[in-house]
Design a protein around this motif. Sequence first.
Motif, PDB file in Angstrom:
ATOM      1  N   GLN A 854       8.043  -2.826  -2.757  1.00  0.00           N
ATOM      2  CA  GLN A 854       6.533  -2.943  -3.280  1.00  0.00           C
ATOM      3  C   GLN A 854       6.432  -2.185  -4.559  1.00  0.00           C
ATOM      4  O   GLN A 854       7.085  -1.162  -4.978  1.00  0.00           O
ATOM      5  N   VAL A 855       5.171  -2.564  -5.134  1.00  0.00           N
ATOM      6  CA  VAL A 855       4.833  -1.936  -6.481  1.00  0.00           C
ATOM      7  C   VAL A 855       3.285  -1.847  -6.356  1.00  0.00           C
ATOM      8  O   VAL A 855       2.630  -2.424  -5.725  1.00  0.00           O
ATOM      9  N   GLY A 856       3.093  -0.573  -6.800  1.00  0.00           N
ATOM     10  CA  GLY A 856       1.510  -0.288  -6.848  1.00  0.00           C
ATOM     11  C   GLY A 856       1.153   0.905  -7.734  1.00  0.00           C
ATOM     12  O   GLY A 856       2.004   1.638  -8.291  1.00  0.00           O
ATOM     13  N   GLY A 857      -0.125   0.900  -8.174  1.00  0.00           N
ATOM     14  CA  GLY A 857      -0.757   2.067  -8.994  1.00  0.00           C
ATOM     15  C   GLY A 857      -1.994   2.049  -9.054  1.00  0.00           C
ATOM     16  O   GLY A 857      -2.681   1.101  -8.703  1.00  0.00           O
ATOM     17  N   LYS A 858      -2.393   2.630 -10.441  1.00  0.00           N
ATOM     18  CA  LYS A 858      -3.810   2.446 -10.738  1.00  0.00           C
ATOM     19  C   LYS A 858      -4.023   0.973 -11.553  1.00  0.00           C
ATOM     20  O   LYS A 858      -3.222   0.372 -12.132  1.00  0.00           O
ATOM     21  N   PHE A 859      -5.174   0.590 -11.089  1.00  0.00           N
ATOM     22  CA  PHE A 859      -5.533  -0.532 -11.475  1.00  0.00           C
ATOM     23  C   PHE A 859      -6.044  -0.763 -12.660  1.00  0.00           C
ATOM     24  O   PHE A 859      -7.161  -0.303 -13.000  1.00  0.00           O
ATOM     25  N   THR A 860      -5.206  -1.097 -13.788  1.00  0.00           N
ATOM     26  CA  THR A 860      -5.807  -0.862 -15.179  1.00  0.00           C
ATOM     27  C   THR A 860      -5.705  -2.462 -16.002  1.00  0.00           C
ATOM     28  O   THR A 860      -6.441  -2.864 -16.443  1.00  0.00           O
ATOM     29  N   THR A 861      -4.595  -2.956 -15.772  1.00  0.00           N
ATOM     30  CA  THR A 861      -4.343  -4.336 -16.518  1.00  0.00           C
ATOM     31  C   THR A 861      -4.278  -5.548 -15.644  1.00  0.00           C
ATOM     32  O   THR A 861      -4.241  -5.389 -14.249  1.00  0.00           O
ATOM     33  N   PRO A 862      -4.838  -6.701 -15.939  1.00  0.00           N
ATOM     34  CA  PRO A 862      -4.826  -7.843 -14.833  1.00  0.00           C
ATOM     35  C   PRO A 862      -3.364  -8.164 -14.427  1.00  0.00           C
ATOM     36  O   PRO A 862      -2.358  -7.878 -15.156  1.00  0.00           O
ATOM     37  N   LEU A 863      -3.081  -8.668 -12.972  1.00  0.00           N
ATOM     38  CA  LEU A 863      -1.949  -8.579 -12.480  1.00  0.00           C
ATOM     39  C   LEU A 863      -1.546 -10.063 -12.575  1.00  0.00           C
ATOM     40  O   LEU A 863      -0.170 -10.390 -12.562  1.00  0.00           O
ATOM     41  N   LYS A 864      -2.425 -11.124 -12.830  1.00  0.00           N
ATOM     42  CA  LYS A 864      -2.037 -12.499 -12.932  1.00  0.00           C
ATOM     43  C   LYS A 864      -0.876 -12.861 -13.822  1.00  0.00           C
ATOM     44  O   LYS A 864       0.008 -13.326 -13.400  1.00  0.00           O
ATOM     45  N   GLY A 865      -0.942 -12.539 -15.075  1.00  0.00           N
ATOM     46  CA  GLY A 865       0.116 -12.567 -16.051  1.00  0.00           C
ATOM     47  C   GLY A 865       1.497 -12.154 -15.765  1.00  0.00           C
ATOM     48  O   GLY A 865       2.141 -13.084 -15.315  1.00  0.00           O
TER      49      GLY A 865
END
Length: 880
Positions: A854-865
């Motif tokens: 898994q990978v995770g963290g603060k949501f700053t950039t869009p994930l889609k790309g």
Amino acid sequence: MQWQPAAKLREQFLSYFEEKGSRRYPSFSLVPDDPTLLFTIAGMVPFKPYFLGLKTPEVTRATTAQKCVRTNDIDNVGRTARHHTFFEMLGNFSFGDYFKAEVIPWAWTFLTERVGLDPNRMYATVYRDDDEAADIWRNSVGLAADRVIRLGEEDNFWAAGPVGPCGPCSELLYDQGPAFSCGSPDCAPGCSCDRYLEIWNLVFMQFNRDEAGVLTPLPKKNIDTGMGLERLSSVVQQVKSDFETDLFRPLVDKACSLAGVSYGAGPGSDLAVRVIADHLRATAFMIADGILPSNEGTGYVLRRLLRRAVRFGRLLDLREPFLLELLPQVEATLADPYQELLRYRSTIAQVVDLEERRFGRTLEQGSDLLEQEIGCTKRSGGKELSGEVAFELYDTYGFPVELTEEMCSEAGLSVDQKGFAQAMERQKERARASSKQTCATMGSNAYTELADRQGPTVFLGYEMEEARGTVLALLRDGVLLDRAEEGETAEVVLDRTPFYAERGGQVGDQGTLSGEGLEAEVEDTVHPCGDLVAHRVRIRKGVLLPGATLEARVDGARRGDIRRHHTTTHLLHEALTQVLGDHVRQAGSLVSPEGLRFDYNHFAPLTPEQIQEVEDRVNEQVLKNLPVTTRETDLETAKALGAKALFEEKYGERVRVVSVEGYSTELCGGTHVCATGEIGLVKVHKDEGIGAGLRRIQATSGRASLRWSQEVSTVLRDVTSLLTVDPDALCEKTASLLEEHKALERKWRQALLQTELMRLDAVVMGRKRVGDVEVVISFYEDLDTDLLRQIGDQVKGRFPSSVSVLATKNAEKFLVVIMATDEAVAKGVHAGKLAKSLGALLGCNGGGKPQMAQVGGKFTTPLKGPLESVPQMVAEQMKG
Ligand code: GLY
């Protein structure tokens, strides 16, 4: 000779000297009231002031079986038949009463007639020119000339230390027979082997030796004798070593059975068993006399002995804590007559157990480090372990340096003692430097001059809260001022003041200073230097000038709160001692209007019952409305009154004793209530550990307790009204609400999963195919790892060769779970590496196993790309 138990020999000795008119005293503490000695090393130590003529004894003849500790020969303990750290010394003492002519025949009669030693095996040694003693041995006792041996200062002059009372002595030797001889052709009386064993030392205490080594005759001639009970027992019981007497045997046997070895089977295991037996006896008695493990003084010796015992246990492969199992044998052999072993049984057990467990853990870590370092040193051809490493072991892992030395010497290395001492000194320097800084910011120079010139500020605050004083000096940041104006701050020194300056844990007073057109608020009061008092003020109105006469008014309500908390601190101290044991000592305190904090030594967290008991006891004293009195006296009288004090502090000649009648007596300079009834409700709020063996308790009294109880009842009222229950049903109601909440959450999660699974058909429609691996990418809102994994499991079930990349986010965070099936892994897919690459794109850390990551963290950039690049990454992995 008839076999006799040690207990009988001890009793026979004491009653024999009682018959000779001596008062029998119970053993004195192992911790002497004597700054020149760490431990009581001989029976005479408690009587030193009588020998020196400093005090008049109650009686002129005394006898004791005295608990002693000597640590100068610790390395020999267990290696020889006779060395001990703890031992009992039988002694009889004459303070200017009987002398050589009486004591020599008495000693002879006791050993030959009462104990039954064979007179034909006995010898006596005397100091080289002591004709008087030699003559008594020959003519009064009737010993043949060749049995009276003259020896020099080394053998026949005794002193308790480099300074103090001393004198020539005469020793009784007992020939144990050729089997005990060292075998040297010169082996004769006086030889240090075990054949001609010294059993009793009669000291003719006639001199005092000063620091320069000069001997001055004492006012009177005295007798001090010492006979080791262990040694006498070994002779009477006809065993080869003290460890085989009935004083040790049960302990030695139990240690052997725990370790699965038999005594006598090998020198290594015998040594370890003897060290353990010796050190545990010493340890138990030291704790019973109030010593706790620490890093200095007696506490350090205790810690060192305990740790040595644990380490020798490791040599016997005793890996789990074992010392507790041996304590019953210490009691079995010594609790009669030493009842303190039973009285402090639980304290002894707790301290031993805690220290053993603590050290067990650090021993593992420290030993690894030490072994590595020993390896390095040896590989590089060195013969000495670096002092830095020895210091790190000491400082971080709690290895006494002697232990490090011992472990090194087993590997043929020594320890760089100088380097160790330097590392220790550097640390002390750092500590000193940080304390100096505070002094400098106080502007101590101007204050020192002021203190020299003016002497201490007269403190009126024990009786008054208002008084008039003259301004002797005004300062700011350590610099003298000639005026201070409205809006400014300053430090004001008056000739006399009712303001209490911060000291002994009690915070400084607040209040006002006022005079002609002047109003100033005192925000704090401190001692910048000695007994000088500085009021830290802010000027509200007018101008403040040196020489002005001011009205000083303490904030009485605040002072009242402080006084209540200070007396409560004394009650709490006593109650803690009663509930936890006599080892409780104050280690710091804070007495403020808001509450009190009291730091003390204790080795384990308090149970809720103990806290309640302490609280109950304190409140009981409050309800009794006991008078609180203070008196000034000298330190000696205060000690005699049993006053609790930090005696290591340098109190002046005169001390102030604060007593809560019939309950507590302490040395204290603080301000107190007049009677305990003023204190009101005492409430303990918290007890926590703040360091090894150190705890902090926090409590309130008076108005602070009232406010606390009001706040608690408000919360209680609000919560009960929210939950619409009576207070007594509150717990039950809360528990059932939590249960309900859990059940609802379970249901909700299930519903959520069902909804997502219903969407799964649509999700997998959009899958990508890389070679023959299906890549499923899907986005969710606000799910957790667990739910994502359950969705992933469904995908796995449908596509045996697949990778799922399941992402979720909320307003702050995102999480992507990547799951690869075994088939996909077999084709080269690695979920952990995918997570790492994705992490690099998303600016956070990712990773895991080939099947799951898994990978995770603060949501700053869009994930889609970034997520859409996963099929490409999979393709690359499969290409290998
Ligand atoms: N005070 C006599 C001895 O220790 O031998």
